[in-house]
Design a protein around this motif. Structure first.
Motif, PDB file in Angstrom:
ATOM      1  N   GLY A 172     -13.421  -4.477   0.999  1.00 30.34           N
ATOM      2  CA  GLY A 172     -12.579  -5.504   1.335  1.00 30.34           C
ATOM      3  C   GLY A 172     -11.048  -5.230   1.125  1.00 30.34           C
ATOM      4  O   GLY A 172     -10.676  -4.029   1.181  1.00 30.34           O
ATOM      5  N   LYS A 173     -10.375  -6.433   0.953  1.00 33.93           N
ATOM      6  CA  LYS A 173      -8.855  -6.213   1.147  1.00 33.93           C
ATOM      7  C   LYS A 173      -8.172  -6.941  -0.079  1.00 33.93           C
ATOM      8  O   LYS A 173      -8.598  -8.153  -0.401  1.00 33.93           O
ATOM      9  CB  LYS A 173      -8.088  -6.625   2.476  1.00 33.93           C
ATOM     10  N   PRO A 174      -7.368  -6.272  -0.921  1.00 32.01           N
ATOM     11  CA  PRO A 174      -6.698  -7.054  -1.969  1.00 32.01           C
ATOM     12  C   PRO A 174      -5.524  -7.948  -1.883  1.00 32.01           C
ATOM     13  O   PRO A 174      -5.106  -7.895  -0.850  1.00 32.01           O
ATOM     14  CB  PRO A 174      -6.094  -5.675  -2.905  1.00 32.01           C
ATOM     15  N   GLY A 175      -5.552  -8.867  -2.593  1.00 33.86           N
ATOM     16  CA  GLY A 175      -4.524  -9.725  -2.874  1.00 33.86           C
ATOM     17  C   GLY A 175      -3.844  -9.774  -4.029  1.00 33.86           C
ATOM     18  O   GLY A 175      -4.495  -9.541  -5.042  1.00 33.86           O
ATOM     19  N   VAL A 176      -2.433 -10.282  -4.243  1.00 38.21           N
ATOM     20  CA  VAL A 176      -1.881 -10.051  -5.529  1.00 38.21           C
ATOM     21  C   VAL A 176      -0.863 -11.285  -5.900  1.00 38.21           C
ATOM     22  O   VAL A 176      -0.242 -11.634  -4.790  1.00 38.21           O
ATOM     23  CB  VAL A 176      -1.011  -8.622  -5.548  1.00 38.21           C
ATOM     24  N   ARG A 177      -0.683 -11.780  -7.138  1.00 37.44           N
ATOM     25  CA  ARG A 177       0.459 -12.366  -7.294  1.00 37.44           C
ATOM     26  C   ARG A 177       1.651 -11.239  -7.408  1.00 37.44           C
ATOM     27  O   ARG A 177       1.632 -10.724  -8.204  1.00 37.44           O
ATOM     28  CB  ARG A 177       0.214 -13.178  -8.659  1.00 37.44           C
ATOM     29  N   PRO A 178       2.497 -11.456  -6.514  1.00 37.55           N
ATOM     30  CA  PRO A 178       3.631 -10.507  -6.385  1.00 37.55           C
ATOM     31  C   PRO A 178       4.200 -10.454  -7.749  1.00 37.55           C
ATOM     32  O   PRO A 178       4.666 -11.614  -8.376  1.00 37.55           O
ATOM     33  CB  PRO A 178       4.778 -10.954  -5.620  1.00 37.55           C
ATOM     34  N   SER A 179       4.370  -9.095  -8.397  1.00 33.62           N
ATOM     35  CA  SER A 179       4.895  -8.968  -9.749  1.00 33.62           C
ATOM     36  C   SER A 179       5.821  -7.707  -9.601  1.00 33.62           C
ATOM     37  O   SER A 179       5.568  -6.657  -9.119  1.00 33.62           O
ATOM     38  CB  SER A 179       4.082  -8.862 -10.595  1.00 33.62           C
ATOM     39  N   SER A 180       6.725  -7.492 -10.521  1.00 27.00           N
ATOM     40  CA  SER A 180       7.577  -6.260 -10.376  1.00 27.00           C
ATOM     41  C   SER A 180       6.791  -5.099 -11.009  1.00 27.00           C
ATOM     42  O   SER A 180       7.457  -3.867 -10.556  1.00 27.00           O
ATOM     43  CB  SER A 180       8.899  -6.492 -11.360  1.00 27.00           C
ATOM     44  N   ASP A 181       5.818  -5.132 -11.622  1.00 22.71           N
ATOM     45  CA  ASP A 181       5.104  -4.165 -12.070  1.00 22.71           C
ATOM     46  C   ASP A 181       3.695  -3.746 -11.356  1.00 22.71           C
ATOM     47  O   ASP A 181       3.004  -3.193 -11.642  1.00 22.71           O
ATOM     48  CB  ASP A 181       4.800  -4.217 -13.694  1.00 22.71           C
ATOM     49  N   LEU A 182       3.413  -4.516 -10.168  1.00 20.74           N
ATOM     50  CA  LEU A 182       2.470  -4.175  -9.126  1.00 20.74           C
ATOM     51  C   LEU A 182       2.977  -3.851  -7.774  1.00 20.74           C
ATOM     52  O   LEU A 182       3.759  -4.560  -7.351  1.00 20.74           O
ATOM     53  CB  LEU A 182       1.421  -5.427  -9.360  1.00 20.74           C
ATOM     54  N   ALA A 183       2.217  -2.942  -7.262  1.00 16.99           N
ATOM     55  CA  ALA A 183       2.512  -2.741  -5.780  1.00 16.99           C
ATOM     56  C   ALA A 183       1.035  -2.711  -4.963  1.00 16.99           C
ATOM     57  O   ALA A 183       0.155  -2.293  -5.606  1.00 16.99           O
ATOM     58  CB  ALA A 183       2.802  -1.219  -5.698  1.00 16.99           C
ATOM     59  N   LEU A 184       1.138  -3.512  -3.798  1.00 21.53           N
ATOM     60  CA  LEU A 184      -0.054  -3.897  -3.092  1.00 21.53           C
ATOM     61  C   LEU A 184      -0.033  -2.563  -2.326  1.00 21.53           C
ATOM     62  O   LEU A 184       0.780  -2.328  -1.436  1.00 21.53           O
ATOM     63  CB  LEU A 184       0.266  -5.098  -2.325  1.00 21.53           C
ATOM     64  N   GLY A 185      -1.352  -2.247  -2.081  1.00 18.92           N
ATOM     65  CA  GLY A 185      -1.801  -0.982  -1.175  1.00 18.92           C
ATOM     66  C   GLY A 185      -2.806  -1.515  -0.338  1.00 18.92           C
ATOM     67  O   GLY A 185      -2.924  -2.814  -0.065  1.00 18.92           O
ATOM     68  N   VAL A 186      -3.190  -0.396   0.599  1.00 18.32           N
ATOM     69  CA  VAL A 186      -4.505  -1.022   1.665  1.00 18.32           C
ATOM     70  C   VAL A 186      -5.433  -1.553   1.250  1.00 18.32           C
ATOM     71  O   VAL A 186      -6.169  -2.581   1.658  1.00 18.32           O
ATOM     72  CB  VAL A 186      -4.530   0.198   2.441  1.00 18.32           C
ATOM     73  N   HIS A 187      -6.312  -1.096   0.038  1.00 18.15           N
ATOM     74  CA  HIS A 187      -7.467  -1.371  -0.461  1.00 18.15           C
ATOM     75  C   HIS A 187      -7.179  -1.796  -1.877  1.00 18.15           C
ATOM     76  O   HIS A 187      -8.302  -2.049  -2.571  1.00 18.15           O
ATOM     77  CB  HIS A 187      -8.447  -0.306  -0.107  1.00 18.15           C
TER      78      HIS A 187
END
Length: 345
Positions: A172-187
């Motif tokens: 599947g595909k991830p979703g994130v609450r945007p945060s300075s210490d997290l980076a969204l990748g493809v999976h």
């Protein structure tokens, strides 16, 4: 605002469909990174209020080697997720491929504990047909071990494993609450401090329609795009035999009709589903992505801020945004791009 990021190289017709369906499916604003010059697509998107597009080719990468398609996708998604972190309107962000449609029940997101920072859209894969007259509305869900064993014994799949049932990804595909210490990748979502993957939460209201090679024409388009993307798809264990076979076929330089016939034979062997058996077993899910209404559009001021951030990022060093690079310059670069754009949390 729920944002999505997609690296795309496709026809205007397919991009129009992708945008329309994802807006209905729960995305509030789409960011499209055009992976090559696409004049027809740009003409369609120039005045589109729900899409921001970026010419993510050539000078976009500066002196950085952009790498293969997967690297470009990861870099582009991570860039947006880190760039919008701290803005109140950036509630959630997802990464999508051009053949995917998010199906997001907003109430599923709203009932999550605020400490939940990462979610996952579980895939529903379109049932493949040889020469359909319309887009699919039947999708395969992930099966349990007993169901997979049944399909194997019936001769529907070669092994009682999920990878024999699904043509595409199963994570599947991830979703994130945007945060300075997290980076969204493809999976996956990556902790930028440790470089480790962050655990995700799933919910029945968070799914993804995946149109992976759902007919013979799309099968050919997908593989031609993969083989010309800069990725060595032959290194991927699941794709290796098929990738080598298609590459060998194309290298023979046969007449067009003969090549088309052979590609169709490969499609029947590797990608065609047993629709009749799956329907009779009642393991399919029905979905109509063109039906429904989108949520109210985000405020114009919020979209202007998002577009200004992306405009400023054009000349920024892209390497600092890569999730596992852990570049010490990243906070300074991001802070400079964000400064003066709007109110941060």
């Amino acid at each position: 605002m729920i944002i999505s990021a997609t690296t795309v190289k496709d026809s205007r017709e397919n991009v129009e469909k992708f945008v329309r369906r994802n807006l209905i499916g729960g995305i509030d604003h789409l960011v499209l990174f055009l992976d090559a010059p696409l004049p027809d697509v740009e003409a369609h998107l120039d005045d589109h209020p729900d899409v921001t597009y970026v010419r993510a080719h050539g000078e976009w990468w500066g002196e950085l080697d952009p790498g293969g398609l997967n690297e470009r996708q990861i870099n582009n998604a991570a860039l947006v997720s880190r760039l919008v972190a701290g803005f109140p309107w950036a509630e959630w962000m997802f990464v999508l491929d051009g053949d995917e449609v998010a199906r997001i029940d907003r109430t599923a997101l709203d009932r999550l504990d605020r400490r939940t920072r990462v979610v996952r859209l579980l895939p529903l894969e379109a049932v493949s047909r040889l020469h359909p007259t319309s887009d699919p509305t039947l999708f395969k869900r992930l099966l349990d071990d007993e169901e997979l064993q049944l399909l194997h014994v019936l001769g529907v799949i070669s092994e009682p494993k999920q990878r024999s049932y699904f043509r595409g990804h199963m994570t599947g595909k991830p979703g994130v609450r945007p945060s300075s210490d997290l980076a969204l990748g493809v999976h996956h979502v990556i902790d930028t401090g440790t470089g480790e993957r962050v655990a995700s939460v799933t919910d029945p209201g968070l799914t993804l329609l995946h149109y992976e090679s759902h007919d013979s024409e799309e099968f050919v388009r997908k593989w031609m795009a993969l083989l010309s993307s800069g990725d060595d798809v032959r290194q991927h264990h699941k794709r290796a035999p098929l990738a080598r076979s298609i590459a060998a076929l194309l290298a023979l330089d046969l007449p067009e009709a003969a090549t088309a016939e052979m590609l169709e034979r490969l499609y029947v062997r590797y990608a065609l589903d047993d629709l009749d058996t799956l329907s009779r077993l009642r393991v399919l899910v029905e979905a109509h992505p063109d039906e429904g209404e989108r949520r109210p559009r985000p405020a114009d001021a919020e979209i202007r801020q998002l577009r200004e951030l992306l405009r400023r990022a054009y000349d920024a060093p892209k390497r600092v945004f890569r999730p596992r690079v852990q570049d010490k310059r990243a906070p300074k670069v991001i802070g400079k791009l964000q400064r003066g754009v709007g109110r941060l949390r």
